[in-house]
Enzyme design. Sequence first.
Site, short mmCIF file in Angstrom:
data_model
loop_
_atom_site.label_atom_id
_atom_site.label_comp_id
_atom_site.label_asym_id
_atom_site.label_seq_id
_atom_site.Cartn_x
_atom_site.Cartn_y
_atom_site.Cartn_z
N ALA A 207 0.30 -1.22 0.18
CA ALA A 207 0.20 -0.29 0.24
C ALA A 207 0.95 1.07 0.16
CB ALA A 207 -0.85 -0.24 1.34
N GLN A 208 0.23 2.38 -0.32
CA GLN A 208 0.92 3.93 -0.52
C GLN A 208 -0.01 4.83 0.60
OE1 GLN A 208 3.48 4.45 -3.76
NE2 GLN A 208 1.42 6.71 -3.96
N ASP A 362 2.47 -5.70 16.03
CA ASP A 362 3.05 -4.94 14.43
C ASP A 362 3.34 -3.26 15.23
OD1 ASP A 362 5.92 -5.21 12.85
OD2 ASP A 362 4.17 -4.32 11.73
#
Length: 537
Positions: A207-208, A362
Amino acid sequence: MAVSGLRSGALPLIHHHRLRSPLASPSLVKLSVRSKSKGFTLFARYAQTQDIFSSRRFQDSIEKLPKLVEDIVQTSVETGPRGVIRLAQGVQAFLGVGQEWLTDASKSTNSSAGLPKELQLGLVSPFYLRRLFERLGATYIKLGQFIASAPTLFPAEYVQEFQNCFDRAPPVPFEEIQSILRKELGRPIESVYEYVDPTPLASASIAQVHGARLKGSQEDVVIKVLKPGIEDILVADLNFVYVVARILEFLNPEISRTSLVGIVKDIRESMLEEVDFYKEAANIEAFRRYLEATGLTGQATAPKVYKNCSTRQVLTMQRLYGVPLTDLDSISSLVTSPETSVITALNVWFGSLLACESFHADVHAGNLWLLRDGRIGYLDFGIVGRISPKTWAAMEVFLGSIAIEDYDSMASSLIQMGATSNDVNANAFSRDLEKVFSSIKELDTEVVVATRSGTARNPAAISANVVVDERQMNALFLDVVRVSESYGLKFPREFALLLKQLLYFDRYTRLLAPNLNMLQDQRISIASNRRSNYREI
């Protein structure tokens, strides 16, 4: 400067070293030692292969064949045209890297020294294999990251070369991002956002992220956009890997003991969850509900999700402003007690293990911030974990045994946590764990200190920051896992996720609260008596 020596009371970090295990058949090893004849060794291997097709094994294989064929056909149907397209892309990537190799080889042939070793290995050499993985895209880049994170599993030259897979992924042109936004939102971008920054804040393999401002409310937001074609690539690649794993397991039943197919299924599920932003939005909202139910909204937060401008491939979230927990200089300017911030981050995360539907899996520095208002900000819920009370109970004993170096309890908790069909020798397991921990050395966490000119009141300001080597984090706990697996233990996925997060938190503790023992400090609640009826609330 480098911090060295095991700090008293710290959660020890696992120093990786190579553990040898007898992978080859003893009889085959003896044959190879007694005779250097390649033909004799080859005959021995051939004879062993023939044994696979002995009457009993052959019968088992025949019985399993229809199921294998059914799995392969079903997986191929699910993949559909994507598989053909992906095959064509794979051939193109292979030819592209092959052309690179030919060009480099032709240059070297003009040298009197001949072809370097790197070129002699062709496309299986570390450099060209890494280049091939990069051309193949997201799935193989993540595989490359796994290779780079597992120095006990792969040759050093491959581990070193694949470190480059952690570099920033090339951004998608803004024109393509605009096209995705128009298609997903179903209306002009200008009707939703007042402004979208064409320069991405971040670009990963999947993703961006772009900064933006909402139309009307003028709220600052970030837009996470799935890169074009990524989901098709992942499905095709992961289905291919699954089929290969099934075939290998069929050809060699011994592989089934490694749970190879199960591991592939788990990887497939977790990676496909990352490309479904509806699931990430649900994870964020569940965490926000947990904070509200426990009265922790004044201490921590997660970004608000704007559902009216979010889809499966576009996620619009509140933009939070702050600094990573590794930015000591900025943190000291925001709060008077960095130690308190670390304790808050730990308590919020520990509380989510059982009180929330899922826990953040994460928490590297890019996803855990100290915000300008002093709260802890949890970002990016693409990777989450879910833990059962039984696993967490064993995990608590494991953590407590680390703190007091009780290897018998450590072995007992790992046996309880791991699935095995074997009778584990707890005493031998305990001794092996003690050997691993006796060789532990603190990871060389570099603390970069820079002196810069300040104001008249503060002529010399000291700036310190931890250089967190993301590439080493996954490898730190492999020694314990590998010793455990040598006894036939197979751990649930959440064990690795939990331990990895604790290693991240240990890094933050070393920097911001060097005197804090996060496993024994009374201000940090990790015990079972912490469990209340949060879920019912």
